[in-house]
Enzyme design. Sequence first.
Site, short mmCIF file in Angstrom:
data_model
loop_
_atom_site.label_atom_id
_atom_site.label_comp_id
_atom_site.label_asym_id
_atom_site.label_seq_id
_atom_site.Cartn_x
_atom_site.Cartn_y
_atom_site.Cartn_z
N LYS A 46 1.28 0.48 5.12
CA LYS A 46 0.83 0.21 6.52
C LYS A 46 -0.69 -0.10 6.63
O LYS A 46 -1.29 0.02 5.64
CB LYS A 46 1.16 1.46 7.38
CG LYS A 46 0.21 2.61 6.83
CD LYS A 46 0.47 3.91 7.55
CE LYS A 46 -0.48 5.14 7.06
NZ LYS A 46 -0.15 6.22 8.37
N ARG A 144 2.70 16.38 15.56
CA ARG A 144 2.51 14.96 15.80
C ARG A 144 3.87 14.46 16.08
O ARG A 144 4.58 14.77 17.11
CB ARG A 144 1.65 14.28 14.63
CG ARG A 144 1.10 12.98 15.09
CD ARG A 144 0.13 12.33 13.83
NE ARG A 144 1.13 11.88 12.69
CZ ARG A 144 0.65 11.33 11.69
NH1 ARG A 144 -0.60 11.16 11.47
NH2 ARG A 144 1.37 11.22 10.78
N HIS A 176 6.57 15.66 8.01
CA HIS A 176 5.02 15.06 7.32
C HIS A 176 4.21 16.18 7.38
O HIS A 176 4.29 17.14 8.35
CB HIS A 176 4.62 14.00 8.23
CG HIS A 176 3.30 13.15 7.64
ND1 HIS A 176 3.53 12.53 6.29
CD2 HIS A 176 2.05 13.09 7.82
CE1 HIS A 176 2.25 12.13 6.00
NE2 HIS A 176 1.47 12.18 6.95
N ARG A 232 6.64 9.89 -0.38
CA ARG A 232 5.79 8.61 0.28
C ARG A 232 4.41 8.83 0.09
O ARG A 232 3.59 8.96 0.90
CB ARG A 232 6.21 9.09 1.77
CG ARG A 232 7.71 9.06 2.21
CD ARG A 232 7.81 9.07 3.76
NE ARG A 232 6.77 10.07 4.35
CZ ARG A 232 6.80 11.31 4.67
NH1 ARG A 232 8.26 11.76 4.44
NH2 ARG A 232 6.20 11.81 5.40
N TYR A 278 -32.67 -3.08 14.25
CA TYR A 278 -32.75 -2.81 15.74
C TYR A 278 -33.23 -1.42 15.85
O TYR A 278 -33.01 -0.58 15.04
CB TYR A 278 -31.43 -2.89 16.38
CG TYR A 278 -30.72 -4.15 16.43
CD1 TYR A 278 -31.32 -5.07 17.05
CD2 TYR A 278 -29.43 -4.42 16.10
CE1 TYR A 278 -30.93 -6.29 17.46
CE2 TYR A 278 -28.97 -5.71 16.30
CZ TYR A 278 -29.70 -6.59 16.88
OH TYR A 278 -29.02 -7.92 17.27
N ASP A 327 -23.33 -7.88 11.89
CA ASP A 327 -23.00 -8.73 10.86
C ASP A 327 -23.78 -8.65 9.66
O ASP A 327 -23.70 -9.26 8.64
CB ASP A 327 -23.33 -10.23 11.33
CG ASP A 327 -22.67 -10.41 12.48
OD1 ASP A 327 -21.26 -10.58 12.72
OD2 ASP A 327 -23.39 -10.77 13.70
#
Length: 384
Positions: A46, A144, A176, A232, A278, A327
């Site tokens: 995933k 969950r 899980h 898993r 900055y 960036d």
Amino acid sequence: MSVQATEASAGSAPRTYAAVELDAVRDSVAALAARAGDAATMAVVKADGYGHGMVPCARAALDGGASWLGTAVLEEALALRAAGITAPVLCWLAAPGERFAEAIAAGIDVSASASWTLSEIAMAARQAGRPARVHLKADTGLGRAGAMPGDWPGLCDQAASLQAEGVIEAFGVWSHFAFADAPGHPTVQAQIGAFRDAVDLAEKAGLAPTVRHLANSAATLVSPEAHFDLVRPGVSVYGLSPGLEVGTPAQLGLRPAMSLVSHAALVKRVPAGTGVSYAHRYTTARETTLALVPLGYADGIPRAATNIGEVLFGGRRRRIAGTVCMDQFVLNVGDDSVAAGDEVLLFGPGDRGEPTADDWAAALGTINYEIVTRIGGRVPRVYV
């Protein structure tokens, strides 16, 4: 570096890239499969393979001994099928209105934690004219996804009825862990017990799941009693340890697969008292050399790494000087001899003294999962 495949433009080295060692993925999966014993191995790919690139890593994982692949969402699973991967795939995160018919047509297993999910899967299966392969998920303590103990018998009864109708096959039961990265935590054994109870209730409802699966990376590595029929592993597929209590990658037979590489875009001398980046959150104490690195929070470098994150540049570890921008960020290299174009190694396996993803996670108060997964799409993946 031998490059097998790259998203970088032909004929030029990318200014920044994530080098992914597919052999490291393959070998780490082989180590995990060996730990799994008689249980089959599902490599979780995933989130674009935890930032490493889903399809190349899926193929490497299958080469390493995985026989299943796991994704969070349907689009990921469909992308595996579009790439020609035919291995069993489970996707598990769905909301009402999910395109279950596409999953069924593509031979993708789906998960159900609630009655509405089973109802929608069954409707899609009737329309498709073929049964859906379903894994019922029990909440054994994570709080969950998964059906709560009070709802589990009803979910199993519904699944048994739909299976008798011929619209689903209740192929798996799964759950899980909450604390598998802390093997001694009391919830680990409590969840294993709760999972066994959930399987027993499913069987009493007339179901005979082919695969029972609970173990994530940590449990695959150190909790054999949690292996059942299928494990898993996720983050450890990519050579990373799931936690300090489980062990280091080297101790576990893993090798981190990703190295994040950039090159200095500019090198310049500045006087003492120069404010950097900055808000001038860093000021030079004396005349020095600054190097500009073309990576920022748009690429997944946390802004929180300001004045904290370290990289390897010019043969030494150096701390980011000043605010991480969208960036770019800046390094203070003192009087060392460096030049524009010199390599900057943000993290890797640590072979050359560079920071690791674990080092970055420790410095920022997070986990290595986040460090690698957040590397953005603007950074090409180069497969080596």
